[in-house]
Design an enzyme around this catalytic site. Structure first.
Site, short mmCIF file in Angstrom:
data_model
loop_
_atom_site.label_atom_id
_atom_site.label_comp_id
_atom_site.label_asym_id
_atom_site.label_seq_id
_atom_site.Cartn_x
_atom_site.Cartn_y
_atom_site.Cartn_z
N ARG A 1 0.79 -1.21 0.04
CA ARG A 1 0.00 -0.13 -0.06
C ARG A 1 0.90 1.25 0.13
NH1 ARG A 1 -3.14 -1.80 5.33
NH2 ARG A 1 -0.74 -2.19 5.56
N SER B 1 -7.00 -4.09 8.09
CA SER B 1 -7.70 -4.74 8.98
C SER B 1 -7.82 -4.17 10.23
CB SER B 1 -7.13 -6.24 9.10
OG SER B 1 -7.10 -7.00 8.02
#
Ligand code: PNS
Length: 165
Positions: free
Chosen positions: A92, A130
């Site tokens: 990311r 998450s």
């Protein structure tokens, strides 16, 4: 030509739409992708291993060249056990580079045959994690854009059971 098997390891606590996007893209590049739920000893998990595996399996129903597994041990040992040398990971923007670089180089040091391939997450998932999702659920924020339906239901159940205090 030999079959190219890639291991996609992670905590997946729980799996998000960002992970799913990576898995779907990886299945178009490699002949087979093994999604392996593993232990990151610096994390405390909300979902146990069986739950994480079951949620991932549910999400990937219908994709032919994918398998879901669990392994409690070193990633390189698992990769060798599956007769491959390919690890695939998602990167990311800003968040992952140092950590992933360190893991990839450590794995390479332990076994020089191992190759780690990085795929850049799609723009829309570039900030998703998450951990962030769990924080949102804890305060009852809307996570429907980030989680597949089955996972959203499962995490809401954890909240209702008081597991997210
Ligand atoms: O989703 P995560 O928590 O970033 O995944 C990290 C994971 C589970 C892939 C990593 O901690 C791992 O590979 N664990 C297995 C044990 C291991 O091999 N550790 C050394 C990594 S250099």
């Amino acid at each position: 030509m030999s079959t190219k098997i890639a291991v996609y390891p992670g905590s997946f606590d729980p799996i998000t739409k960002g992970h799913l996007d990576m898995i779907e893209r990886a299945t178009k590049i490699f002949d087979k992708v093994i999604v392996c739920v593993m232990i990151n000893s610096s994390k405390n998990y909300l979902f146990n291993c069986e739950e994480r595996v079951a949620l991932i399996k549910d999400c990937l129903d219908g994709i032919e060249n994918v398998e879901v597994d669990f392994y409690d041990g070193l990633l390189i040992d698992y990769v060798r056990m599956r007769n491959t040398n390919i690890i695939v990971k998602g990167l990311r923007a800003f968040l992952d580079f140092e950590y992933e670089f360190q893991m990839a180089l450590t794995n390479k040091h332990l076994d020089n045959e191992i190759e780690t391939f990085f795929m850049i997450t799609s723009n829309k998932h570039s900030y998703l994690s998450s951990t962030l999702v769990k924080e949102l659920v804890k305060y009852q924020g809307d996570v429907s854009d980030f989680l597949p339906k089955n996972v959203e239901k499962a995490i809401q159940k954890k909240y209702e059971e008081g597991c997210m205090k």
